[in-house]
Scaffold this motif. Structure first.
Motif, PDB file in Angstrom:
ATOM      1  N   ARG A   1      -3.683   3.169  -9.857  1.00  0.00           N
ATOM      2  CA  ARG A   1      -3.257   1.788  -9.650  1.00  0.00           C
ATOM      3  C   ARG A   1      -3.579   1.400  -8.201  1.00  0.00           C
ATOM      4  O   ARG A   1      -3.099   2.038  -7.266  1.00  0.00           O
ATOM      5  N   ASP A   2      -4.375   0.372  -8.026  1.00  0.00           N
ATOM      6  CA  ASP A   2      -4.840  -0.017  -6.700  1.00  0.00           C
ATOM      7  C   ASP A   2      -4.390  -1.437  -6.355  1.00  0.00           C
ATOM      8  O   ASP A   2      -4.288  -2.303  -7.226  1.00  0.00           O
ATOM      9  N   LEU A   3      -4.189  -1.666  -5.063  1.00  0.00           N
ATOM     10  CA  LEU A   3      -3.843  -2.989  -4.582  1.00  0.00           C
ATOM     11  C   LEU A   3      -5.020  -3.945  -4.737  1.00  0.00           C
ATOM     12  O   LEU A   3      -6.137  -3.629  -4.338  1.00  0.00           O
ATOM     13  N   VAL A   4      -4.754  -5.103  -5.301  1.00  0.00           N
ATOM     14  CA  VAL A   4      -5.772  -6.140  -5.451  1.00  0.00           C
ATOM     15  C   VAL A   4      -5.587  -7.214  -4.387  1.00  0.00           C
ATOM     16  O   VAL A   4      -6.536  -7.607  -3.706  1.00  0.00           O
ATOM     17  N   ALA A   5      -4.357  -7.687  -4.244  1.00  0.00           N
ATOM     18  CA  ALA A   5      -4.068  -8.731  -3.257  1.00  0.00           C
ATOM     19  C   ALA A   5      -2.604  -8.637  -2.872  1.00  0.00           C
ATOM     20  O   ALA A   5      -1.760  -8.323  -3.706  1.00  0.00           O
TER      21      ALA A   5
ATOM     22  N   ALA B   1       5.971 -14.142   5.488  1.00  0.00           N
ATOM     23  CA  ALA B   1       5.522 -14.977   6.610  1.00  0.00           C
ATOM     24  C   ALA B   1       4.211 -15.700   6.323  1.00  0.00           C
ATOM     25  O   ALA B   1       3.814 -16.576   7.083  1.00  0.00           O
ATOM     26  N   GLY B   2       3.529 -15.311   5.238  1.00  0.00           N
ATOM     27  CA  GLY B   2       2.323 -16.036   4.869  1.00  0.00           C
ATOM     28  C   GLY B   2       1.022 -15.291   5.015  1.00  0.00           C
ATOM     29  O   GLY B   2      -0.041 -15.820   4.672  1.00  0.00           O
ATOM     30  N   ALA B   3       1.057 -14.069   5.516  1.00  0.00           N
ATOM     31  CA  ALA B   3      -0.178 -13.297   5.638  1.00  0.00           C
ATOM     32  C   ALA B   3      -0.631 -12.825   4.267  1.00  0.00           C
ATOM     33  O   ALA B   3       0.194 -12.540   3.396  1.00  0.00           O
ATOM     34  N   THR B   4      -1.931 -12.749   4.089  1.00  0.00           N
ATOM     35  CA  THR B   4      -2.489 -12.261   2.829  1.00  0.00           C
ATOM     36  C   THR B   4      -3.572 -11.220   3.108  1.00  0.00           C
ATOM     37  O   THR B   4      -4.159 -11.192   4.192  1.00  0.00           O
ATOM     38  N   ASN B   5      -3.814 -10.369   2.136  1.00  0.00           N
ATOM     39  CA  ASN B   5      -4.909  -9.403   2.241  1.00  0.00           C
ATOM     40  C   ASN B   5      -5.456  -9.145   0.848  1.00  0.00           C
ATOM     41  O   ASN B   5      -4.740  -9.310  -0.142  1.00  0.00           O
ATOM     42  N   TYR B   6      -6.724  -8.759   0.792  1.00  0.00           N
ATOM     43  CA  TYR B   6      -7.417  -8.581  -0.472  1.00  0.00           C
ATOM     44  C   TYR B   6      -8.225  -7.297  -0.464  1.00  0.00           C
ATOM     45  O   TYR B   6      -8.755  -6.886   0.570  1.00  0.00           O
ATOM     46  N   ALA B   7      -8.364  -6.705  -1.641  1.00  0.00           N
ATOM     47  CA  ALA B   7      -9.314  -5.615  -1.804  1.00  0.00           C
ATOM     48  C   ALA B   7     -10.718  -6.178  -1.625  1.00  0.00           C
ATOM     49  O   ALA B   7     -10.991  -7.321  -1.999  1.00  0.00           O
ATOM     50  N   GLY B   8     -11.601  -5.357  -1.073  1.00  0.00           N
ATOM     51  CA  GLY B   8     -12.949  -5.822  -0.821  1.00  0.00           C
ATOM     52  C   GLY B   8     -13.665  -6.324  -2.062  1.00  0.00           C
ATOM     53  O   GLY B   8     -14.464  -7.259  -2.007  1.00  0.00           O
ATOM     54  N   SER B   9     -13.371  -5.697  -3.196  1.00  0.00           N
ATOM     55  CA  SER B   9     -14.066  -6.038  -4.432  1.00  0.00           C
ATOM     56  C   SER B   9     -13.702  -7.414  -4.984  1.00  0.00           C
ATOM     57  O   SER B   9     -14.423  -7.947  -5.842  1.00  0.00           O
TER      58      SER B   9
END
Length: 116
Positions: free
Chosen positions: A45-49, A54-62
């Protein structure tokens, strides 16, 4: 305790779009991060987003540039807009929340299948 319920999965052709939603209930004021994970068959199971209160976001490169995570801290919901879907995006998508005390909660998962 926090309860998470996902909705919005389904079958879509490659290039199509889907929108996943997750609603939190219970001790929602404790939630800091609100994320989406994906588990493909036979894979971890991998993180997608992810998102913080506070509003910060991050995404998997794919998925960068194709998926968009958004949350509403008043309604206690987090959505994942998925565009330009690929067969590799197939899997069970899980909503995940982490509280300020590092407790973790998972939704039941929703299946997304992208056909080629």
């Amino acid at each position: 305790q926090v309860q998470l319920v996902e909705s919005g999965g389904g079958l879509v052709q490659a290039g199509g779009s889907l929108r996943l939603s997750c609603a939190a209930s219970g001790s929602t004021w404790r939630i800091n991060t609100f994320d989406w994970y994906r588990q493909a068959p036979g894979k971890p199971r991998d993180l997608v987003a992810g998102s913080t209160r506070a509003g910060a976001t991050n995404y998997a490169g794919s998925v960068k540039g194709r998926f968009t995570i958004s949350r509403d801290n008043v309604k206690n919901t987090v959505n994942l807009q998925m565009d330009s879907l690929k067969p590799d995006d197939t899997g069970v998508y899980y909503c995940h929340a982490t509280t300020y005390s590092s407790s973790q909660y998972w939704g039941q998962g929703t299946q997304v299948t992208v056909s080629s």
